[in-house]
Design an enzyme around this catalytic site. Sequence first.
Site, PDB file in Angstrom:
ATOM      1  N   TYR A  10     -31.193   8.812  33.587  1.00 23.90           N
ATOM      2  CA  TYR A  10     -31.662   8.663  34.967  1.00 23.90           C
ATOM      3  C   TYR A  10     -32.570   7.455  35.102  1.00 23.90           C
ATOM      4  O   TYR A  10     -32.993   6.867  34.104  1.00 23.90           O
ATOM      5  CB  TYR A  10     -32.376   9.940  35.426  1.00 23.90           C
ATOM      6  CG  TYR A  10     -33.775  10.130  34.872  1.00 23.90           C
ATOM      7  CD1 TYR A  10     -33.996  10.486  33.545  1.00 23.90           C
ATOM      8  CD2 TYR A  10     -34.892   9.921  35.682  1.00 23.90           C
ATOM      9  CE1 TYR A  10     -35.278  10.649  33.040  1.00 23.90           C
ATOM     10  CE2 TYR A  10     -36.179  10.091  35.185  1.00 23.90           C
ATOM     11  CZ  TYR A  10     -36.360  10.452  33.864  1.00 23.90           C
ATOM     12  OH  TYR A  10     -37.632  10.602  33.371  1.00 23.90           O
ATOM     13  N   ARG A  34     -32.211  -1.296  32.224  1.00 21.16           N
ATOM     14  CA  ARG A  34     -32.531  -0.155  31.345  1.00 21.16           C
ATOM     15  C   ARG A  34     -31.465   0.929  31.463  1.00 21.16           C
ATOM     16  O   ARG A  34     -31.095   1.560  30.465  1.00 21.16           O
ATOM     17  CB  ARG A  34     -33.912   0.407  31.680  1.00 21.16           C
ATOM     18  CG  ARG A  34     -34.347   1.466  30.673  1.00 21.16           C
ATOM     19  CD  ARG A  34     -35.772   1.903  30.877  1.00 21.16           C
ATOM     20  NE  ARG A  34     -35.959   2.485  32.194  1.00 21.16           N
ATOM     21  CZ  ARG A  34     -37.139   2.798  32.711  1.00 21.16           C
ATOM     22  NH1 ARG A  34     -38.250   2.569  32.019  1.00 21.16           N
ATOM     23  NH2 ARG A  34     -37.237   3.333  33.906  1.00 21.16           N
ATOM     24  N   ARG A  92     -16.588  23.304  28.431  1.00 22.48           N
ATOM     25  CA  ARG A  92     -17.736  23.248  27.526  1.00 22.48           C
ATOM     26  C   ARG A  92     -17.317  23.073  26.065  1.00 22.48           C
ATOM     27  O   ARG A  92     -16.624  23.896  25.492  1.00 22.48           O
ATOM     28  CB  ARG A  92     -18.578  24.521  27.665  1.00 22.48           C
ATOM     29  CG  ARG A  92     -19.898  24.422  26.933  1.00 22.48           C
ATOM     30  CD  ARG A  92     -20.789  25.623  27.202  1.00 22.48           C
ATOM     31  NE  ARG A  92     -22.113  25.405  26.619  1.00 22.48           N
ATOM     32  CZ  ARG A  92     -22.391  25.581  25.335  1.00 22.48           C
ATOM     33  NH1 ARG A  92     -21.457  25.983  24.509  1.00 22.48           N
ATOM     34  NH2 ARG A  92     -23.608  25.337  24.872  1.00 22.48           N
ATOM     35  N   HIS A 106     -19.266  20.743  22.643  1.00 23.25           N
ATOM     36  CA  HIS A 106     -20.347  19.808  22.343  1.00 23.25           C
ATOM     37  C   HIS A 106     -19.850  18.364  22.206  1.00 23.25           C
ATOM     38  O   HIS A 106     -20.497  17.429  22.647  1.00 23.25           O
ATOM     39  CB  HIS A 106     -21.082  20.210  21.051  1.00 23.25           C
ATOM     40  CG  HIS A 106     -21.927  21.438  21.224  1.00 23.25           C
ATOM     41  ND1 HIS A 106     -21.411  22.649  21.595  1.00 23.25           N
ATOM     42  CD2 HIS A 106     -23.259  21.627  21.066  1.00 23.25           C
ATOM     43  CE1 HIS A 106     -22.383  23.544  21.662  1.00 23.25           C
ATOM     44  NE2 HIS A 106     -23.524  22.948  21.354  1.00 23.25           N
ATOM     45  N   LYS A 119     -33.551   6.833  28.398  1.00 20.67           N
ATOM     46  CA  LYS A 119     -34.143   7.601  29.510  1.00 20.67           C
ATOM     47  C   LYS A 119     -33.222   8.772  29.852  1.00 20.67           C
ATOM     48  O   LYS A 119     -32.511   8.759  30.865  1.00 20.67           O
ATOM     49  CB  LYS A 119     -34.380   6.687  30.716  1.00 20.67           C
ATOM     50  CG  LYS A 119     -35.339   7.300  31.751  1.00 20.67           C
ATOM     51  CD  LYS A 119     -35.869   6.240  32.685  1.00 20.67           C
ATOM     52  CE  LYS A 119     -36.634   6.802  33.865  1.00 20.67           C
ATOM     53  NZ  LYS A 119     -37.859   7.510  33.518  1.00 20.67           N
ATOM     54  N   GLU A 165     -46.996   7.943  24.193  1.00 20.39           N
ATOM     55  CA  GLU A 165     -47.045   7.633  25.629  1.00 20.39           C
ATOM     56  C   GLU A 165     -47.396   8.903  26.385  1.00 20.39           C
ATOM     57  O   GLU A 165     -47.617   9.953  25.776  1.00 20.39           O
ATOM     58  CB  GLU A 165     -45.687   7.080  26.096  1.00 20.39           C
ATOM     59  CG  GLU A 165     -44.551   8.068  25.902  1.00 20.39           C
ATOM     60  CD  GLU A 165     -43.174   7.506  26.217  1.00 20.39           C
ATOM     61  OE1 GLU A 165     -43.059   6.675  27.127  1.00 20.39           O
ATOM     62  OE2 GLU A 165     -42.213   7.921  25.549  1.00 20.39           O
ATOM     63  N   LEU A 204     -40.477   5.279  25.755  1.00 22.27           N
ATOM     64  CA  LEU A 204     -39.644   4.686  26.793  1.00 22.27           C
ATOM     65  C   LEU A 204     -40.277   3.356  27.195  1.00 22.27           C
ATOM     66  O   LEU A 204     -41.480   3.307  27.476  1.00 22.27           O
ATOM     67  CB  LEU A 204     -39.574   5.607  28.011  1.00 22.27           C
ATOM     68  CG  LEU A 204     -38.644   5.048  29.082  1.00 22.27           C
ATOM     69  CD1 LEU A 204     -37.191   5.266  28.696  1.00 22.27           C
ATOM     70  CD2 LEU A 204     -38.920   5.656  30.428  1.00 22.27           C
TER      71      LEU A 204
HETATM   72  N1  PDD Z   1     -41.120   8.397  34.381  1.00 19.03           N
HETATM   73  N2  PDD Z   1     -42.571   7.134  29.687  1.00 19.03           N
HETATM   74  C1  PDD Z   1     -41.887   8.197  30.098  1.00 19.03           C
HETATM   75  C2  PDD Z   1     -41.638   9.315  29.131  1.00 19.03           C
HETATM   76  C3  PDD Z   1     -41.394   8.259  31.430  1.00 19.03           C
HETATM   77  O1  PDD Z   1     -40.693   9.324  31.841  1.00 19.03           O
HETATM   78  C4  PDD Z   1     -41.663   7.190  32.314  1.00 19.03           C
HETATM   79  C5  PDD Z   1     -41.160   7.178  33.728  1.00 19.03           C
HETATM   80  C6  PDD Z   1     -42.411   6.094  31.832  1.00 19.03           C
HETATM   81  C7  PDD Z   1     -42.712   4.890  32.701  1.00 19.03           C
HETATM   82  O2  PDD Z   1     -41.540   4.169  32.979  1.00 19.03           O
HETATM   83  P1  PDD Z   1     -41.395   3.316  34.333  1.00 19.03           P
HETATM   84  O3  PDD Z   1     -42.540   2.395  34.375  1.00 19.03           O
HETATM   85  O4  PDD Z   1     -40.092   2.610  34.167  1.00 19.03           O
HETATM   86  O5  PDD Z   1     -41.405   4.282  35.476  1.00 19.03           O
HETATM   87  C8  PDD Z   1     -42.832   6.086  30.512  1.00 19.03           C
HETATM   88  C9  PDD Z   1     -40.505   8.478  35.691  1.00 19.03           C
HETATM   89  C10 PDD Z   1     -41.290   7.787  36.761  1.00 19.03           C
HETATM   90  C11 PDD Z   1     -40.203   9.927  36.021  1.00 19.03           C
HETATM   91  O6  PDD Z   1     -39.671  10.616  35.148  1.00 19.03           O
HETATM   92  O7  PDD Z   1     -40.472  10.375  37.134  1.00 19.03           O
END
Ligand code: PDD
Length: 295
Positions: A33, A52, A100, A102, A148, A181, A206
């Site tokens: 996403y 990304r 379904r 895997h 992501k 993070e 991420l």
């Molecule tokens: N989250 N780290 C993680 C684990 C994240 O899920 C996100 C973003 C970030 C920051 O990434 P960016 O600057 O590209 O938004 C870092 C989004 C906003 C969310 O899940 O809502």
Amino acid sequence: MNRIAYVNGQYTAHHAAAVHVEDRGYQFSDGVYEVIPVVAGKQIDSVGHMERLARSLSELRIPAPMSERAMNLVINEVIRRNRVRNGYVYLQVTRGVAPRDHAFPTDPDSALVIYARPKSSAARKSNAETGVAVITVPDQRWARRDIKTVSLLPNCLAKQAAKEAGAYEAFMYDREGMITEGSSTNAWIVDQEGRLITRPASNDILNGVTRLALMALVEEAGLEIVERPFSVEELRSAREVFLTSSSGMATPVVKVDDRVIGNGRPGSVTCGIMERFESYVSGDETEIAAGRISA
Ligand code: PDD
């Protein structure tokens, strides 16, 4: 106003927008996403987000559902139909619907969902004024945090722990006691010399598009950035702490666990960065993070 979502080729009423029970995103978290901010009707760093997304898809061998150009047209149409001036776009691609199993389906038809939501900047602005609290929790995620994916259960558990502790965010630490993070944000500290420190992009975090935009803005300002891991102890004794994400941009952190950071007010370096960010998102340039996601 009636909200509209885009689901697999159709613009549908948001309340009726749904995916199949055998969508692999629903069954296996087999999807990725993006969350793209919208300011004054314009996408911010859409190129960085698309770069990304392409990387996440290719790492998981999920075919792109359409060209980037076509996807951008749909995104703008979703923004327009929902009349979003300030808010965000949510975009999700999964490996599609299949009986379904895997292992991957042989001929997958990727599923695409896009919706947009207005969000006032009031909460962000109030956080920018007062700063927020974070807690620290062990990082319980898998080894490919650079992708992501919609597989966010450990992130949800961390965010819930923060909420129950009355904090805004949970910063996660690895087995060596180094911060990775936040549950949905990237973590930064400012050291005693005024340098910005953040963990380097790798499989451990991420690579935030906001993180990359901030790097570009800060380079222009001549501030020094050091990309290296930092410990929980360094975090607690930092001169300043802040976090970045598409929804919060740069947000000052004034408390970590039970330790107050600085004098408990947003620090001067962080305030300078927030000002730069505000003028960037309200200006004409919208693609400062483009070309910074590495393969
Ligand atoms: N989250 N780290 C993680 C684990 C994240 O899920 C996100 C973003 C970030 C920051 O990434 P960016 O600057 O590209 O938004 C870092 C989004 C906003 C969310 O899940 O809502």
